[in-house]
Design a protein around this motif. Structure first.
Motif, short mmCIF file in Angstrom:
data_model
loop_
_atom_site.label_atom_id
_atom_site.label_comp_id
_atom_site.label_asym_id
_atom_site.label_seq_id
_atom_site.Cartn_x
_atom_site.Cartn_y
_atom_site.Cartn_z
N ALA A 39 28.06 62.68 -21.01
CA ALA A 39 29.38 62.53 -21.63
C ALA A 39 30.46 62.48 -20.57
CB ALA A 39 29.64 63.69 -22.60
N ALA A 40 30.35 63.32 -19.54
CA ALA A 40 31.34 63.34 -18.47
C ALA A 40 31.36 62.01 -17.72
CB ALA A 40 31.05 64.49 -17.51
N LEU A 41 30.18 61.45 -17.48
CA LEU A 41 30.11 60.14 -16.82
C LEU A 41 30.82 59.09 -17.65
CD1 LEU A 41 29.01 58.06 -14.80
CD2 LEU A 41 26.85 58.08 -16.07
N GLU A 42 30.58 59.07 -18.95
CA GLU A 42 31.21 58.08 -19.83
C GLU A 42 32.73 58.24 -19.82
OE1 GLU A 42 31.70 54.95 -22.36
OE2 GLU A 42 29.83 55.59 -21.41
N VAL A 43 33.21 59.45 -19.96
CA VAL A 43 34.66 59.69 -20.05
C VAL A 43 35.34 59.47 -18.71
CG1 VAL A 43 36.42 61.44 -20.52
CG2 VAL A 43 34.41 61.27 -22.00
N ALA A 50 40.89 61.89 -18.08
CA ALA A 50 39.84 62.53 -18.88
C ALA A 50 40.27 63.93 -19.31
CB ALA A 50 38.55 62.62 -18.07
N THR A 51 39.81 64.35 -20.48
CA THR A 51 40.10 65.69 -20.97
C THR A 51 38.80 66.39 -21.36
OG1 THR A 51 40.31 65.08 -23.30
CG2 THR A 51 42.29 64.84 -21.92
N LEU A 52 38.86 67.71 -21.37
CA LEU A 52 37.70 68.50 -21.80
C LEU A 52 37.36 68.21 -23.25
CD1 LEU A 52 38.47 71.92 -20.08
CD2 LEU A 52 36.68 70.30 -19.46
N ASP A 53 38.38 68.01 -24.07
CA ASP A 53 38.13 67.70 -25.48
C ASP A 53 37.35 66.40 -25.64
OD1 ASP A 53 39.37 69.96 -26.58
OD2 ASP A 53 41.35 69.04 -26.47
N GLN A 54 37.70 65.38 -24.84
CA GLN A 54 36.97 64.11 -24.91
C GLN A 54 35.51 64.29 -24.50
OE1 GLN A 54 39.53 62.03 -22.15
NE2 GLN A 54 40.41 60.75 -23.76
N ILE A 55 35.28 65.05 -23.44
CA ILE A 55 33.91 65.26 -22.96
C ILE A 55 33.11 66.05 -23.99
CG2 ILE A 55 32.51 66.30 -21.14
CD1 ILE A 55 34.88 65.75 -19.22
N PHE A 112 23.91 50.40 -13.27
CA PHE A 112 24.73 51.61 -13.28
C PHE A 112 26.22 51.28 -13.18
CE2 PHE A 112 20.60 52.74 -11.44
CZ PHE A 112 20.22 53.80 -12.25
N PRO A 113 26.73 50.46 -14.11
CA PRO A 113 28.14 50.05 -14.00
C PRO A 113 29.12 51.21 -14.15
CG PRO A 113 27.22 49.38 -16.12
CD PRO A 113 26.07 49.87 -15.29
N ARG A 114 28.80 52.17 -15.00
CA ARG A 114 29.73 53.30 -15.17
C ARG A 114 29.82 54.12 -13.88
NH1 ARG A 114 27.38 56.54 -20.06
NH2 ARG A 114 25.56 56.25 -18.73
N GLU A 115 28.68 54.31 -13.22
CA GLU A 115 28.68 55.06 -11.97
C GLU A 115 29.52 54.34 -10.90
OE1 GLU A 115 24.91 56.31 -14.10
OE2 GLU A 115 26.16 54.54 -13.94
N SER A 116 29.41 53.01 -10.87
CA SER A 116 30.20 52.24 -9.90
C SER A 116 31.68 52.40 -10.16
CB SER A 116 29.81 50.75 -9.98
OG SER A 116 30.54 50.00 -9.03
N ARG A 117 32.08 52.32 -11.43
CA ARG A 117 33.50 52.48 -11.77
C ARG A 117 33.99 53.89 -11.47
NH1 ARG A 117 31.86 48.97 -15.98
NH2 ARG A 117 31.53 50.69 -17.45
#
Length: 212
Positions: free
Chosen positions: A26-30, A39-44, A108-113
């Motif tokens: 979830a943290a990676l996505e947010v 990013a916020t803790l609520d979003q994660i 791994f596009p999210r990791e790259s971003r």
């Protein structure tokens, strides 16, 4: 009397492992979508399907989650450069590095971003790694490339800028995915990676071919 033995370490339960993985995913996505500041803790917590207090049981802060995600990412990110073999064929080794980096962008596009966002913010949580482990690895491989050029096995190139160019020309496809697909159009833009791979193969083969 001898000191008492340390208390036994508590084993991580299956549920704890599952929750930790859910939080990091979830943290990676947010983080990759909104950056660290946005990013916020609520979003994660929402993405992980956990309550905010439960989230903070596993990681005490947003920064702790960000560091954990980045730490996992860096090992994956540096592996392709580590795999460059000084005893291998120079052109084949560099071309394999280009292909591995392009595959990382595809897979791994999210990791790259996430990595790009961290660098754009001045890399406050990666300063030591970039100036330490990453720089040492790049310097080590740059010496290998410089030696190949000096032996005439590849064309003369500035080794650091060669590596920078590989980063730029491969990670672009992850970091600017929407732009790439929009410009290429609905047919070619559905999967730009096969043609990108052929183009980069041709580009680096021409660049690295020994003169004469």
């Amino acid at each position: 009397p001898p000191p008492p033995p340390p208390p036994p370490r508590r084993r991580t339960t299956r549920i704890q492992k599952r929750n930790t993985e859910a939080i990091l995913e979830a943290a990676l996505e947010v983080f990759s979508t909104h950056g660290f500041r946005g990013a916020t803790l609520d979003q994660i917590a929402d993405h992980a399907g956990l309550s905010k207090p439960n989230l903070l049981y596993y990681f005490p802060s947003k920064e702790a989650m960000h560091v954990a995600v980045l730490t996992r990412l860096l090992s994956t990110w540096l592996d392709p450069l580590r795999a460059m073999d000084p005893s291998g064929d120079p052109q084949a080794e560099i071309m394999a590095y280009v292909r591995r980096k392009l595959e990382l962008s595809r897979d791994f596009p999210r990791e790259s971003r996430l990595f790009a966002n961290e660098i754009l913010q001045g890399a406050p949580r990666l300063t030591e790694v970039i100036g330490g482990e990453l720089k040492a690895l790049v310097d080590e491989k740059a010496e290998v490339i410089r030696g190949w050029s000096a032996q005439g096995r590849i064309a003369p190139v500035h080794p650091h800028h060669l590596i920078f160019s590989v980063w730029a020309l491969t990670q672009h496809y992850a970091d600017f995915d929407m732009q790439v697909r929009s410009v290429l159009g609905p047919v070619e833009g559905q999967d730009p990676y096969p043609e990108a791979g052929r183009f980069l193969d041709h580009l680096y083969q021409r660049l690295l071919a020994p003169k004469g």
